[in-house]
Scaffold this motif. Structure first.
Motif, PDB file in Angstrom:
ATOM      1  N   ASN A 131       0.820  -1.216   0.000  1.00  9.79           N
ATOM      2  CA  ASN A 131       0.000   0.000   0.000  1.00  9.79           C
ATOM      3  C   ASN A 131       0.854   1.267   0.000  1.00  9.79           C
ATOM      4  O   ASN A 131       0.322   2.375   0.136  1.00  9.79           O
ATOM      5  CB  ASN A 131      -0.933   0.010   1.219  1.00  9.79           C
ATOM      6  CG  ASN A 131      -1.976  -1.094   1.166  1.00  9.79           C
ATOM      7  OD1 ASN A 131      -2.496  -1.418   0.095  1.00  9.79           O
ATOM      8  ND2 ASN A 131      -2.273  -1.686   2.317  1.00  9.79           N
ATOM      9  N   ASP A 132       2.153   1.087  -0.104  1.00 14.50           N
ATOM     10  CA  ASP A 132       3.074   2.221  -0.045  1.00 14.50           C
ATOM     11  C   ASP A 132       3.735   2.488  -1.394  1.00 14.50           C
ATOM     12  O   ASP A 132       4.914   2.840  -1.464  1.00 14.50           O
ATOM     13  CB  ASP A 132       4.156   1.967   1.016  1.00 14.50           C
ATOM     14  CG  ASP A 132       3.574   1.806   2.400  1.00 14.50           C
ATOM     15  OD1 ASP A 132       2.769   2.661   2.805  1.00 14.50           O
ATOM     16  OD2 ASP A 132       3.918   0.818   3.082  1.00 14.50           O
ATOM     17  N   LEU A 133       2.994   2.294  -2.471  1.00 14.87           N
ATOM     18  CA  LEU A 133       3.555   2.526  -3.790  1.00 14.87           C
ATOM     19  C   LEU A 133       3.666   4.030  -4.061  1.00 14.87           C
ATOM     20  O   LEU A 133       3.025   4.841  -3.412  1.00 14.87           O
ATOM     21  CB  LEU A 133       2.682   1.858  -4.855  1.00 14.87           C
ATOM     22  CG  LEU A 133       2.410   0.362  -4.672  1.00 14.87           C
ATOM     23  CD1 LEU A 133       1.592  -0.168  -5.840  1.00 14.87           C
ATOM     24  CD2 LEU A 133       3.709  -0.425  -4.518  1.00 14.87           C
ATOM     25  N   GLY A 134       4.493   4.374  -5.034  1.00 13.07           N
ATOM     26  CA  GLY A 134       4.696   5.776  -5.368  1.00 13.07           C
ATOM     27  C   GLY A 134       6.091   6.232  -4.987  1.00 13.07           C
ATOM     28  O   GLY A 134       6.957   5.429  -4.626  1.00 13.07           O
ATOM     29  N   PHE A 135       6.309   7.535  -5.062  1.00 15.26           N
ATOM     30  CA  PHE A 135       7.643   8.087  -4.812  1.00 15.26           C
ATOM     31  C   PHE A 135       7.983   8.010  -3.326  1.00 15.26           C
ATOM     32  O   PHE A 135       7.214   8.444  -2.480  1.00 15.26           O
ATOM     33  CB  PHE A 135       7.714   9.533  -5.289  1.00 15.26           C
ATOM     34  CG  PHE A 135       9.113  10.092  -5.275  1.00 15.26           C
ATOM     35  CD1 PHE A 135       9.951   9.914  -6.366  1.00 15.26           C
ATOM     36  CD2 PHE A 135       9.591  10.781  -4.175  1.00 15.26           C
ATOM     37  CE1 PHE A 135      11.250  10.418  -6.357  1.00 15.26           C
ATOM     38  CE2 PHE A 135      10.880  11.290  -4.151  1.00 15.26           C
ATOM     39  CZ  PHE A 135      11.710  11.108  -5.249  1.00 15.26           C
ATOM     40  N   LYS A 136       9.150   7.464  -3.031  1.00 12.57           N
ATOM     41  CA  LYS A 136       9.580   7.273  -1.646  1.00 12.57           C
ATOM     42  C   LYS A 136      11.081   7.476  -1.515  1.00 12.57           C
ATOM     43  O   LYS A 136      11.844   7.341  -2.474  1.00 12.57           O
ATOM     44  CB  LYS A 136       9.242   5.857  -1.167  1.00 12.57           C
ATOM     45  CG  LYS A 136       7.762   5.545  -1.045  1.00 12.57           C
ATOM     46  CD  LYS A 136       7.167   6.160   0.204  1.00 12.57           C
ATOM     47  CE  LYS A 136       5.714   5.736   0.390  1.00 12.57           C
ATOM     48  NZ  LYS A 136       4.811   6.257  -0.631  1.00 12.57           N
TER      49      LYS A 136
END
Length: 288
Positions: free
Chosen positions: A188-193
């Motif tokens: 659930n922590d997809l995206g820019f990190k």
């Protein structure tokens, strides 16, 4: 681009004291924001008119095109039911203010002009020859990103980001943008990190795969390896690193055609998340 005009000065050779006063006066009146706007490519660019700012790194032009600004990734603003990210509104407001003196801009393209979503890819400059990317990076309202093959202003924009990072402003002083440990990253922590972790295993096919102590693998693709100085990747095993980029799933990578069977790790991996830093500045070795 002329930053300071000396045409009004007398031609008589001044004394050292006069030079000192003159230099101090120039410093006081100098437009430092313009001084740092040296990330300007050669050429005249393409004239365009801004219709509206969609968020910190995306604008709509009067001709209907959506432009994804090169060199920066700003925090997301609220989109429908999708919540905004910390400093997303601040970045968007800063972009609005940036164009407040004039909507006439110049676009400079790199190698790739359109992204997979049909958006135009370009660097944008205001009527005073200021770069939107450089301005927001200095304010700490985004992260420098460079996605090959669009790397022409990579070093200059990285230096703009370093200004904010050294001053600890914006994303560099916000708890929501601190690095997340690999073990805390989930589907659930997809995206820019920004991700930190210890390298527990390394595979090398045509690409280099750094498995972290969590469900994520850092992938340096075969086409991106040229953007990294020659490194002894095996020496990174057991070391702590920090990487930044977009976290995606293995399934998403396969669907996009970015991962071929022949380029998979030689061992069966239980890591289901992948990040590609793309350039050397997005992958740091924290332990020597």
């Amino acid at each position: 681009m002329s930053l300071v005009s000396l045409s009004g000065l007398r031609t008589k050779t001044p004394s050292v004291q006069t030079l000192g006063v003159l230099f101090f006066g120039l410093l006081c009146s100098f437009d430092f924001d313009a001084a740092f706007a040296d990330c300007v490519p050669r050429g005249v660019g393409e004239p365009a008119i801004i219709d509206r700012v969609l968020d910190g790194d995306t604008v709509k032009l009067k001709d209907g095109r959506h432009v994804r600004v090169l060199g920066i990734n700003t925090p997301e603003i609220e989109h429908g039911e999708k919540a905004g990210q910390a400093l997303g509104t601040a970045a968007s407001d800063a972009a609005e203010k940036f164009f407040s003196r004039g909507k006439n801009v110049r676009l400079f393209y790199d190698v790739q002009r359109v992204d997979p979503y049909g958006r135009t890819l370009a660097h944008i400059y205001d009527p005073r020859d200021r770069s939107l990317s450089a301005h927001l990076l200095r304010e700490g309202l985004g992260f420098h990103v460079a996605i090959p093959p669009n790397l022409s202003l990579n070093e200059c924009l990285h230096a703009q980001e370093a200004i904010a990072r050294n001053k600890l402003v914006g994303v560099w002083n916000d708890k929501h943008w601190k690095p997340v440990h690999a073990s805390l990253i989930g589907e659930n922590d997809l995206g820019f990190k920004r991700v930190t972790g210890r390298v527990v295993d390394i595979y090398k096919t045509r690409s280099v795969w750094l498995e972290l102590d969590g469900p994520i693998t850092i992938k340096i693709s075969s086409t991106d390896l040229k953007n990294f100085p020659a490194r002894d990747w095996q020496s990174w095993k057991g070391k702590k690193i920090e990487a930044r980029g977009w976290v995606t799933t293995q399934t998403a990578n396969k669907a996009a055609g970015k991962k071929r069977k022949s380029d998979s790790p030689t061992k069966q991996s239980n890591k289901y998340l992948v990040m590609q830093p793309r350039i050397a500045g997005n992958l740091e070795l924290l332990e020597k």
